[in-house]
Scaffold this motif. Structure first.
Motif, PDB file in Angstrom:
ATOM      1  N   TRP A  51       0.837  -1.202   0.000  1.00 20.15           N
ATOM      2  CA  TRP A  51       0.000   0.000   0.000  1.00 20.15           C
ATOM      3  C   TRP A  51       0.879   1.261   0.000  1.00 20.15           C
ATOM      4  O   TRP A  51       0.573   2.223  -0.687  1.00 20.15           O
ATOM      5  N   MET A  52       1.977   1.253   0.776  1.00 21.52           N
ATOM      6  CA  MET A  52       2.851   2.427   0.840  1.00 21.52           C
ATOM      7  C   MET A  52       3.562   2.666  -0.486  1.00 21.52           C
ATOM      8  O   MET A  52       3.709   3.812  -0.924  1.00 21.52           O
ATOM      9  N   ILE A  53       4.010   1.592  -1.139  1.00 21.35           N
ATOM     10  CA  ILE A  53       4.685   1.729  -2.427  1.00 21.35           C
ATOM     11  C   ILE A  53       3.717   2.249  -3.494  1.00 21.35           C
ATOM     12  O   ILE A  53       4.035   3.176  -4.251  1.00 21.35           O
ATOM     13  N   LYS A  54       2.526   1.667  -3.558  1.00 20.84           N
ATOM     14  CA  LYS A  54       1.563   2.091  -4.574  1.00 20.84           C
ATOM     15  C   LYS A  54       1.116   3.540  -4.350  1.00 20.84           C
ATOM     16  O   LYS A  54       0.931   4.294  -5.301  1.00 20.84           O
ATOM     17  N   ASP A  55       0.966   3.925  -3.058  1.00 24.35           N
ATOM     18  CA  ASP A  55       0.595   5.310  -2.750  1.00 24.35           C
ATOM     19  C   ASP A  55       1.688   6.274  -3.200  1.00 24.35           C
ATOM     20  O   ASP A  55       1.399   7.335  -3.772  1.00 24.35           O
ATOM     21  N   ASN A 152       8.357   5.426   5.742  1.00 26.41           N
ATOM     22  CA  ASN A 152       8.107   5.778   7.138  1.00 26.41           C
ATOM     23  C   ASN A 152       6.794   5.176   7.631  1.00 26.41           C
ATOM     24  O   ASN A 152       5.795   5.861   7.832  1.00 26.41           O
ATOM     25  N   GLN A 153       6.840   3.882   7.860  1.00 28.80           N
ATOM     26  CA  GLN A 153       5.668   3.132   8.313  1.00 28.80           C
ATOM     27  C   GLN A 153       5.098   3.663   9.626  1.00 28.80           C
ATOM     28  O   GLN A 153       3.943   3.400   9.960  1.00 28.80           O
ATOM     29  N   TYR A 154       5.902   4.424  10.386  1.00 21.11           N
ATOM     30  CA  TYR A 154       5.476   4.941  11.680  1.00 21.11           C
ATOM     31  C   TYR A 154       4.541   6.150  11.569  1.00 21.11           C
ATOM     32  O   TYR A 154       3.901   6.540  12.542  1.00 21.11           O
ATOM     33  N   GLU A 155       4.464   6.738  10.373  1.00 15.68           N
ATOM     34  CA  GLU A 155       3.615   7.911  10.173  1.00 15.68           C
ATOM     35  C   GLU A 155       2.715   7.802   8.942  1.00 15.68           C
ATOM     36  O   GLU A 155       1.781   8.587   8.794  1.00 15.68           O
ATOM     37  N   ASN A 156       2.954   6.840   8.081  1.00 15.98           N
ATOM     38  CA  ASN A 156       2.317   6.770   6.771  1.00 15.98           C
ATOM     39  C   ASN A 156       0.897   6.200   6.861  1.00 15.98           C
ATOM     40  O   ASN A 156       0.709   5.035   7.233  1.00 15.98           O
ATOM     41  N   THR A 188       3.925  -0.395  14.766  1.00 15.49           N
ATOM     42  CA  THR A 188       3.569   0.908  14.207  1.00 15.49           C
ATOM     43  C   THR A 188       2.140   1.298  14.545  1.00 15.49           C
ATOM     44  O   THR A 188       1.802   2.482  14.559  1.00 15.49           O
ATOM     45  N   GLY A 189       1.279   0.308  14.769  1.00 12.15           N
ATOM     46  CA  GLY A 189      -0.136   0.559  15.025  1.00 12.15           C
ATOM     47  C   GLY A 189      -1.003   0.456  13.792  1.00 12.15           C
ATOM     48  O   GLY A 189      -2.228   0.589  13.873  1.00 12.15           O
TER      49      GLY A 189
END
Length: 333
Positions: A51-55, A152-156, A188-189
């Motif tokens: 999801w982070m890469i595609k975003d 940055n999985q902690y904020e993304n 990360t939550g």
């Protein structure tokens, strides 16, 4: 030798099995495990990574044949990012604590990641003066935004959306809407807030239990929120959590062994943390359907389990040979 995943492997992310833990279930209280190691790169983190890469691609901050992905991680996010990135044509650099298992580091190298090791604890800490992995990743990436992209999985929020759009709906459908309790370990939550937000929208009475690790723990992927500040991603939706539990090393490792003996299931330590917490949650229940996220299997943890006397080398090898519900992963272990 570096492995390169096929581009179509990302189509296998999600739709992981939900299996009943029949040796733990009773007539009125049912235990179910969501087996996230059936994702192509072996863990729940495949969802967030994709999801982070595609975003980032949609926003134009990640460009083919130019961008390098860099991320601080205790293992699974790094494996997922590296595997997916290789399939999509990106290079990856991972900042990782030295204490992470050698098996995990070898998988990352096998998938093609460049590793930067720090003396951090198992999960990079969040907070002033304790975030060596996070600080190093930012120090490398910040001066070269034209080349480096740090998800940055902690904020993304894409981390949250991965579970809101996939994990939560899958659990609701697989339980036919009967889930009463949902548990997962917390780093990360993203997993707990994403899945729980969806489940609460379907039924506000679903009880959400967040599992943190004890202080100074050996539970790769989890964090303790007294030692480390809560990530921004988690803070945004922390109120979705109804109850907190703290899993100890001992109880988590005992649960790992129980799952081997009773279910022929070889799990990672964070899954043991969720299992022991599920058992605690069931103690005062007259009825219920308890669902726990089993983030990864035990194939990366032979050295940890033998070192901590969880399983002898012979017991581990036998458990691996006889293990049920294993997946043929995209990387060689």
């Amino acid at each position: 030798m570096t492995a390169v995943a096929r581009p179509d492997i990302v189509e296998r992310i999600g739709q992981t099995p939900l299996v009943e833990l029949k040796s733990f279930s009773t007539k009125n209280v049912k235990f179910f495990a969501k087996l996230e190691w059936h994702n192509p790169f072996g863990s729940v983190k495949d969802r967030a990574a994709y999801w982070m890469i595609k975003d980032a691609e949609k926003r134009g901050v990640l460009k083919k044949d130019k961008s390098i992905i860099i991320e601080p991680t205790s293992g699974n996010t790094g494996i997922a990012l590296t595997g997916i990135a290789s399939a999509l044509g990106y290079k990856v650099e991972i900042v990782i604590p030295e204490k992470v298992s050698e098996e995990t580091k070898n998988i990352l190298r096998h998938l093609g990641a460049t590793l930067h090791e720090t003396s951090d604890d198992l999960c990079p800490r969040v907070g002033a003066g304790t975030d060596q992995s996070i600080a190093l990743a930012k120090a490398i990436s910040k001066p070269r935004p034209d080349i480096y992209y740090m998800p940055n999985q902690y904020e993304n929020d894409a981390n949250f959306l991965a579970h809101y759009e996939s994990t939560g709906p899958e659990i609701w459908k697989q339980t036919n809407g009967t889930v009463t309790h949902f548990l997962t370990g917390c780093g990360t939550g993203g997993t707990i807030t994403g899945a729980a937000t969806y489940l609460k929208e379907k039924n506000k009475n679903v009880h959400i239990i967040a599992v943190q690790a004890q202080k100074n723990h050996l539970l790769q992927g989890l964090r303790n929120f007294e030692e480390s500040s809560m990530p921004e991603l988690f803070k945004r939706r922390e109120k979705v959590v109804d109850e907190w539990m703290t899993a100890t090393n001992k109880d988590s490792f005992d649960a790992v062994r129980q799952l081997v003996e009773k279910e022929s299931m070889l799990v990672g330590p964070s899954s043991g943390s969720v299992m022991t917490s599920m058992l605690k949650a069931a103690q005062n229940l007259k009825s219920g359907v308890i669902v726990g996220i089993f983030a990864d299997d035990g194939r990366k943890f032979k050295s940890l389990y033998t070192q901590e006397n969880v399983l002898s080398e012979q017991e581990y090898d036998r458990a691996l040979k006889n293990a049920k519900h294993m997946s043929k992963l995209a990387y060689s272990l």
